[in-house]
Design a protein around this motif. Structure first.
Motif, PDB file in Angstrom:
ATOM      1  N   THR A   1      -9.153 -13.686  -0.340  1.00 60.09           N
ATOM      2  CA  THR A   1     -10.185 -13.307   0.506  1.00 60.09           C
ATOM      3  C   THR A   1      -9.700 -12.220   1.679  1.00 60.09           C
ATOM      4  O   THR A   1     -10.572 -11.538   2.263  1.00 60.09           O
ATOM      5  CB  THR A   1     -10.935 -14.162   1.338  1.00 60.09           C
ATOM      6  N   LYS A   2      -8.499 -12.139   1.728  1.00 63.75           N
ATOM      7  CA  LYS A   2      -7.773 -10.969   2.664  1.00 63.75           C
ATOM      8  C   LYS A   2      -7.169  -9.893   1.957  1.00 63.75           C
ATOM      9  O   LYS A   2      -6.658  -9.996   0.926  1.00 63.75           O
ATOM     10  CB  LYS A   2      -6.797 -11.815   3.428  1.00 63.75           C
ATOM     11  N   THR A   3      -6.894  -8.532   2.767  1.00 63.67           N
ATOM     12  CA  THR A   3      -6.224  -7.768   2.278  1.00 63.67           C
ATOM     13  C   THR A   3      -4.761  -7.486   2.713  1.00 63.67           C
ATOM     14  O   THR A   3      -4.600  -7.762   4.239  1.00 63.67           O
ATOM     15  CB  THR A   3      -7.277  -6.549   2.546  1.00 63.67           C
ATOM     16  N   ILE A   4      -3.703  -6.647   2.488  1.00 58.86           N
ATOM     17  CA  ILE A   4      -2.586  -6.367   2.724  1.00 58.86           C
ATOM     18  C   ILE A   4      -2.643  -4.879   2.743  1.00 58.86           C
ATOM     19  O   ILE A   4      -2.721  -4.360   1.552  1.00 58.86           O
ATOM     20  CB  ILE A   4      -1.345  -7.089   2.244  1.00 58.86           C
ATOM     21  N   VAL A   5      -2.398  -4.243   3.810  1.00 53.66           N
ATOM     22  CA  VAL A   5      -2.201  -2.896   3.733  1.00 53.66           C
ATOM     23  C   VAL A   5      -0.590  -2.453   3.999  1.00 53.66           C
ATOM     24  O   VAL A   5      -0.016  -3.059   5.050  1.00 53.66           O
ATOM     25  CB  VAL A   5      -2.883  -1.941   4.725  1.00 53.66           C
ATOM     26  N   PHE A   6       0.003  -1.600   2.933  1.00 53.64           N
ATOM     27  CA  PHE A   6       1.521  -1.171   3.288  1.00 53.64           C
ATOM     28  C   PHE A   6       1.437   0.281   3.894  1.00 53.64           C
ATOM     29  O   PHE A   6       0.989   1.078   3.131  1.00 53.64           O
ATOM     30  CB  PHE A   6       2.038  -1.180   1.785  1.00 53.64           C
ATOM     31  N   SER A   7       2.323   0.200   4.646  1.00 54.45           N
ATOM     32  CA  SER A   7       2.563   1.467   5.348  1.00 54.45           C
ATOM     33  C   SER A   7       3.996   1.960   5.786  1.00 54.45           C
ATOM     34  O   SER A   7       4.452   2.932   6.536  1.00 54.45           O
ATOM     35  CB  SER A   7       1.740   1.510   6.365  1.00 54.45           C
ATOM     36  N   ASP A   8       4.935   1.428   5.167  1.00 54.82           N
ATOM     37  CA  ASP A   8       6.153   1.259   5.663  1.00 54.82           C
ATOM     38  C   ASP A   8       7.147   2.393   4.400  1.00 54.82           C
ATOM     39  O   ASP A   8       7.664   1.917   3.597  1.00 54.82           O
ATOM     40  CB  ASP A   8       7.010   0.206   5.775  1.00 54.82           C
ATOM     41  N   GLY A   9       7.335   3.680   4.871  1.00 59.76           N
ATOM     42  CA  GLY A   9       7.917   4.773   4.043  1.00 59.76           C
ATOM     43  C   GLY A   9       7.833   4.435   2.501  1.00 59.76           C
ATOM     44  O   GLY A   9       8.809   4.356   1.657  1.00 59.76           O
ATOM     45  N   LEU A  10       6.483   4.453   2.146  1.00 56.99           N
ATOM     46  CA  LEU A  10       6.355   4.598   0.702  1.00 56.99           C
ATOM     47  C   LEU A  10       6.374   5.589   0.026  1.00 56.99           C
ATOM     48  O   LEU A  10       5.816   6.867   0.354  1.00 56.99           O
ATOM     49  CB  LEU A  10       4.896   3.895   0.571  1.00 56.99           C
ATOM     50  N   ASP A  11       6.709   5.656  -1.284  1.00 57.85           N
ATOM     51  CA  ASP A  11       6.968   6.744  -2.367  1.00 57.85           C
ATOM     52  C   ASP A  11       6.059   6.239  -3.275  1.00 57.85           C
ATOM     53  O   ASP A  11       5.895   5.026  -3.447  1.00 57.85           O
ATOM     54  CB  ASP A  11       8.403   7.489  -2.719  1.00 57.85           C
ATOM     55  N   PRO A  12       5.662   7.048  -4.404  1.00 59.02           N
ATOM     56  CA  PRO A  12       4.947   6.397  -5.597  1.00 59.02           C
ATOM     57  C   PRO A  12       5.690   5.302  -6.329  1.00 59.02           C
ATOM     58  O   PRO A  12       4.797   4.309  -6.562  1.00 59.02           O
ATOM     59  CB  PRO A  12       4.863   7.734  -6.521  1.00 59.02           C
ATOM     60  N   GLU A  13       6.961   5.407  -6.589  1.00 54.24           N
ATOM     61  CA  GLU A  13       7.611   4.587  -7.242  1.00 54.24           C
ATOM     62  C   GLU A  13       7.511   3.133  -6.472  1.00 54.24           C
ATOM     63  O   GLU A  13       7.292   1.972  -7.096  1.00 54.24           O
ATOM     64  CB  GLU A  13       8.993   4.882  -7.483  1.00 54.24           C
ATOM     65  N   LYS A  14       7.866   3.109  -5.225  1.00 51.99           N
ATOM     66  CA  LYS A  14       7.661   1.679  -4.391  1.00 51.99           C
ATOM     67  C   LYS A  14       6.228   1.280  -4.162  1.00 51.99           C
ATOM     68  O   LYS A  14       6.195  -0.033  -4.288  1.00 51.99           O
ATOM     69  CB  LYS A  14       8.366   2.235  -2.984  1.00 51.99           C
ATOM     70  N   ALA A  15       5.388   2.348  -4.061  1.00 59.49           N
ATOM     71  CA  ALA A  15       3.796   1.813  -3.892  1.00 59.49           C
ATOM     72  C   ALA A  15       3.665   0.986  -5.340  1.00 59.49           C
ATOM     73  O   ALA A  15       2.978  -0.059  -5.076  1.00 59.49           O
ATOM     74  CB  ALA A  15       3.232   2.936  -3.771  1.00 59.49           C
ATOM     75  N   ILE A  16       3.904   1.628  -6.436  1.00 55.64           N
ATOM     76  CA  ILE A  16       3.426   1.081  -7.603  1.00 55.64           C
ATOM     77  C   ILE A  16       4.160  -0.124  -7.998  1.00 55.64           C
ATOM     78  O   ILE A  16       3.437  -1.292  -8.442  1.00 55.64           O
ATOM     79  CB  ILE A  16       3.551   2.077  -8.738  1.00 55.64           C
ATOM     80  N   ARG A  17       5.426  -0.448  -7.574  1.00 50.76           N
ATOM     81  CA  ARG A  17       6.174  -1.640  -7.651  1.00 50.76           C
ATOM     82  C   ARG A  17       5.785  -2.791  -6.748  1.00 50.76           C
ATOM     83  O   ARG A  17       5.526  -4.015  -7.233  1.00 50.76           O
ATOM     84  CB  ARG A  17       7.491  -1.546  -7.333  1.00 50.76           C
TER      85      ARG A  17
END
Length: 324
Positions: free
Chosen positions: A308-324
């Protein structure tokens, strides 16, 4: 599309979360005096005189930046969590850089910059100043870069994220090379093809309005750090900051920042009551996969379904890291 527009003399050329934080400060700490200082994380990156002159000129021009009636109306209709009292305050807000800012350049090219004044007055300086510093540096010091192929690169990266079912936002204002570059990026992201993922918006309110995107943001470390210091308790700084934030926004902007004093301290404060009030949490440092496991374990422990909860990621992401 026109991408050569100069940096606007607009108060909306700002990250959304600074307006939100200004509202909370106005409500909870209207008379507190604060001081900000600029820290260069890479001392090898030094200014020359031409860069410093441009920065001084840009800072001086801030005194002419005010909220227009059109700006206030846009915020009123687009950001309903901003109160009428706050928007009235913003309508009369004025930068006063001559009084609030001290800026100098030493003989080695190291920039020294301090801001002092009422927190309600000086909180809006951070993002514009950081973008001005970056623009001055890249205009006069590190100039080995051009726009050739850049539009194609950002379009390809955005399309990669869309096709991988990622929901993402642009948060580049404070680190932009210059306004033209960020304008180009946001324009490209606003025109991405439809797919399983999407660009949900930008933190830059001016560009959100320009490209009919959603202005997005959470909260900065500044909020939790300042409250812990003002209230004299780092042990309970997270919970105090979270409760005051919720008291202002009543559930809107409900993503909790977790790493101000480390995640151990955060989760010690993030009890069932607080976790129920917030839609999710934000990861901004450390191993993201370990963080996912820790968040899952914490919600389970306090009797809340992680689904029921969300995690937002914002630490130095590039497309490859975000997709992984």
């Amino acid at each position: 599309m026109e991408l050569a527009e100069p940096a606007p003399q607009s108060i909306l050329d700002q990250d959304l979360y600074k307006f939100c934080m200004q509202q909370t400060v106005l409500e909870h700490y209207p008379d507190v005096i604060v001081e900000y200082g600029f820290i260069n994380r890479d001392p090898s990156m030094r200014f020359n005189q031409a860069a410093f002159t441009q920065l001084q000129k840009d800072i001086a021009h801030m005194e002419h930046t005010t909220a227009t009636n059109k700006d206030i109306e846009y915020l009123k209709h687009t950001c309903p969590y901003l109160s009428a009292e706050y928007l009235q305050f913003l309508a009369s807000y004025r930068f006063n850089p001559t009084v609030d800012i001290a800026c100098s350049l030493d003989e080695m090219g190291a920039l020294e910059l301090k801001i002092m004044g009422k927190w309600t007055q000086v909180i809006l300086y951070e993002i514009p100043l950081l973008s001005m510093i970056s623009s001055a540096y890249f205009s006069h010091v590190d100039t080995d870069w051009n726009y050739t192929g850049q539009l194609e690169k950002i379009t390809a990266k955005g399309s990669q994220l869309v096709d991988a079912s990622c929901e993402f936002a642009e948060f580049g204002t404070r680190r932009r090379r210059d306004f033209k570059t960020q304008n180009m990026v946001v324009c490209a992201l606003s025109q991405l093809h439809c797919g399983p993922g999407q660009c949900i918006g930008t933190s830059n309110v001016y560009l959100a309005r320009k490209y009919n995107m959603k202005p997005v943001g959470t909260v900065g470390h500044e909020w939790t750090m300042a409250i812990a210091a003002l209230e004299g308790t780092y042990e309970n700084g997270n919970s105090l900051a979270l409760r005051k934030w919720h008291a202002t926004f009543k559930g809107s902007l409900g993503i909790a920042l977790t790493d101000t004093f480390g995640t151990t301290a955060f989760f010690a404060n993030f009890d069932r009551q607080l976790a129920s009030l917030y839609a999710g949490v934000r990861h901004d440092s450390g191993d993201p996969f370990q963080f996912i496991e820790r968040v899952h374990a914490h919600y389970t422990k306090i009797g809340i379904s992680p689904a029921t909860k969300t995690i937002v990621f914002s630490d130095g992401l590039d497309p490859e890291k975000a997709i992984r």
